[in-house]
Scaffold this active site. Structure first.
Site, short mmCIF file in Angstrom:
data_model
loop_
_atom_site.label_atom_id
_atom_site.label_comp_id
_atom_site.label_asym_id
_atom_site.label_seq_id
_atom_site.Cartn_x
_atom_site.Cartn_y
_atom_site.Cartn_z
N GLY A 42 0.83 -1.20 0.00
CA GLY A 42 0.00 0.00 0.00
C GLY A 42 0.86 1.25 0.00
O GLY A 42 1.84 1.33 0.75
N GLY B 6 27.93 -6.77 15.03
CA GLY B 6 26.99 -6.15 15.95
C GLY B 6 26.73 -7.01 17.16
O GLY B 6 26.25 -8.14 17.02
N ALA B 7 27.06 -6.48 18.34
CA ALA B 7 26.81 -7.20 19.59
C ALA B 7 25.71 -6.52 20.38
O ALA B 7 25.76 -6.42 21.60
CB ALA B 7 28.09 -7.29 20.42
N GLY B 8 24.70 -6.05 19.63
CA GLY B 8 23.53 -5.47 20.27
C GLY B 8 22.49 -6.55 20.53
O GLY B 8 22.82 -7.74 20.64
N GLY C 84 21.75 -3.25 13.48
CA GLY C 84 20.66 -2.30 13.71
C GLY C 84 19.55 -2.42 12.68
O GLY C 84 19.61 -3.24 11.76
N ASP D 164 7.83 0.99 14.62
CA ASP D 164 9.21 1.29 14.25
C ASP D 164 9.34 2.42 13.25
O ASP D 164 10.46 2.85 12.95
CB ASP D 164 9.88 0.03 13.67
CG ASP D 164 10.14 -1.03 14.71
OD1 ASP D 164 9.83 -0.80 15.89
OD2 ASP D 164 10.65 -2.12 14.35
N HIS E 104 7.12 -18.03 48.38
CA HIS E 104 8.46 -18.59 48.58
C HIS E 104 8.41 -20.10 48.41
O HIS E 104 7.53 -20.76 48.96
CB HIS E 104 8.96 -18.25 49.99
CG HIS E 104 10.29 -18.85 50.34
ND1 HIS E 104 11.47 -18.36 49.83
CD2 HIS E 104 10.61 -19.93 51.11
CE1 HIS E 104 12.47 -19.08 50.30
NE2 HIS E 104 11.97 -20.05 51.07
#
Length: 480
Positions: free
Chosen positions: A123, A190-192, A280, A321, A454
């Protein structure tokens, strides 16, 4: 052919887009959703990158990798002896595809139930009231009119000139989730977030993994104490993380990748079986509108919006994004989808961008929300820190997963929770309580006074809150 007029047309069916379409339909708006994702069979598959080639696929693959690694390395500790263990990568990938397929079908079923028109096409915005639909089946393009448009086309991996993708030797994150065999030696640029998640999968499946990170610091977004702990844990698992490593060039020779990179000392050469580019993501905005529509983008391709996700065109919104509002996270886009749908329907909702949790789906996971210690130091804020190690958790010990810690940061005077940072088992689940506490402006004392079952992992947050006043109940004294 679908009808040619709607109250709302959503372009993109990732988390932001499909949720926006669902909420619009729930509010009684005549809704269509346009999406162009195709699965391996060439069929429509709703869910965008997130389901088809992103977080869901990664999590599913990691779960299989964990299972294999546990059988290979940890089963003996449980008195379970496994002989002739074999790895079937094809079946592992098929399981991922089946999971993706079920989730996509679930969205399709919801669309059908709510009478949302699902259009398998691309679109392109022509004006504030019209979009051009180009079917993927090859039929002629045609226009659709709508009172409102929601742009939700998501993002894609950034490509690097020094490492051009060839789909076989040098691949992107999507292709890295569909390999047919385990590479003996794998490099990742890249170590992101994406690089670490992929590295964890293939490391557990048997690859030697080398991560090349151009930045001198490891993981700049989380709290640096958590990042340093993560570096120690991941390197102890066998990941080779090289910081300050800037890739210069790549070439293919003898069915391998020859990569050159430089650091502060010299230039190095690596010979790899596969190279993943995970440096990225960038917004999918190039073909979202014709120039005459006058949709405003910034220099990096992000759509310009205000605090309500309204673009420069009346009745046109951008979410997920595509914008610079908040981080590139699925749940951020999801909430924007709901918010915009309700805004169109005449309801006013707000999103608290300051309290959005972030997660890295590694083993162990990293999760955080709110302020980091380094950010508070920079502005000179008075704060206090409480820490509880997973090694002191009875539940973590029973599971045999004791790596990591939970860190809580509070205001020095008011005790208001400013941030919570976790590396450890199920950190992605534990962070939800911290988000809820911060949303209701809770103090650490509120958490300290809240009874937690617990033994559970949730007690790590309770104990960290107690530690702020030296009241932690299960932290052994330091051994001198």
């Amino acid at each position: 052919m679908p009808q040619n007029h709607y109250d709302v047309v959503v372009i993109g069916a990732g988390p932001a887009g499909y949720v926006a379409a669902i909420r619009c339909a729930q509010l009684g708006l005549k809704t269509a959703c346009v999406d162009n994702w195709q699965n391996k069979q060439g069929d429509a598959s709703l869910g965008g990158t997130f389901i088809n080639a992103g977080c869901i696929s990664t999590m599913t693959m990691l779960e299989s990798a964990r299972f294999y690694d546990a059988l290979k390395n940890d089963a003996d500790q449980h008195g379970i002896h496994v002989d002739n263990l074999q790895l079937d990568i094809e079946q592992l990938v098929n399981r991922k595809d089946q999971t993706v397929g079920r989730l996509s079908e679930q969205i399709t079923a919801i669309f059908d139930q709510l009478d949302i028109a699902c259009i398998h096409a691309t679109g392109k915005l022509i004006s504030e009231t019209q979009v051009e639909i180009t079917p993927l089946c090859g039929k002629p393009a045609y226009p659709i009119d709508s009172k409102n448009f929601i742009l939700a086309t998501g993002s894609r991996p950034v490509e690097l000139a020094c490492a051009p993708l060839d789909g076989e030797h040098i691949i992107d994150s999507t292709q890295a989730l569909n390999l047919k065999k385990v590479p003996q030696r794998m490099g990742i640029i890249g170590a992101g977030v994406v690089g670490l998640e992929l590295a964890g999968i293939w490391n557990k499946l048997g690859s030697e993994v080398i991560l090349l990170e151009a930045q001198d610091n490891f993981l700049s977004a989380p709290d640096q104490q958590i990042a340093q702990e993560a570096y120690l844990i991941y390197t102890s698992q066998g990941l080779d993380i090289r910081l300050g490593a800037r890739v210069i060039s790549t070439r293919i020779a003898n069915d391998q990748v020859i990569l050159e990179y430089e650091d502060t000392e010299q230039t190095h050469t690596l010979v790899l079986d596969k190279l993943i580019v995970a440096s990225g993501r960038q917004p999918n905005s190039e073909h979202i509108a014709i120039p005459e529509a006058e949709l405003i983008l910034d220099d990096n391709g992000f759509v310009h919006v205000d605090e309500d996700c309204c673009t420069s065109l009346p009745g046109v919104y951008a979410i997920g994004d595509l914008t610079m509002l908040g981080p590139m996270l699925a749940h951020k886009g999801l909430e924007e989808g709901v918010s915009v749908a309700e805004l169109i329907a005449g309801q006013k909702t707000t999103i608290n961008y300051d309290i959005i949790p972030s997660v890295i789906y590694t083993d162990p996971e990293i999760a955080w929300v709110g302020q980091t210690e380094q950010a508070l130091k920079t502005v000179g804020e008075h704060y206090r820190v409480g820490i509880f190690p997973f090694s002191s958790s009875a539940r973590a010990q029973s599971v045999g997963k004791t790596d990591g810690m939970l860190k809580i940061i509070t205001h020095g005077e008011t005790d208001l929770i400013l941030g919570v940072h976790i590396i450890g088992l199920h950190a992605s689940e534990l962070i939800a309580e911290a988000v809820l506490a911060m949303e209701f402006s809770a103090s650490a004392e509120d958490l300290a006074c809240t009874i937690h079952a617990h033994p559970t992992l949730s007690e790590t947050l309770h104990e960290a809150a107690l530690s702020l006043s030296n009241r932690a109940l299960h932290t052994p004294p330091a051994i001198v």
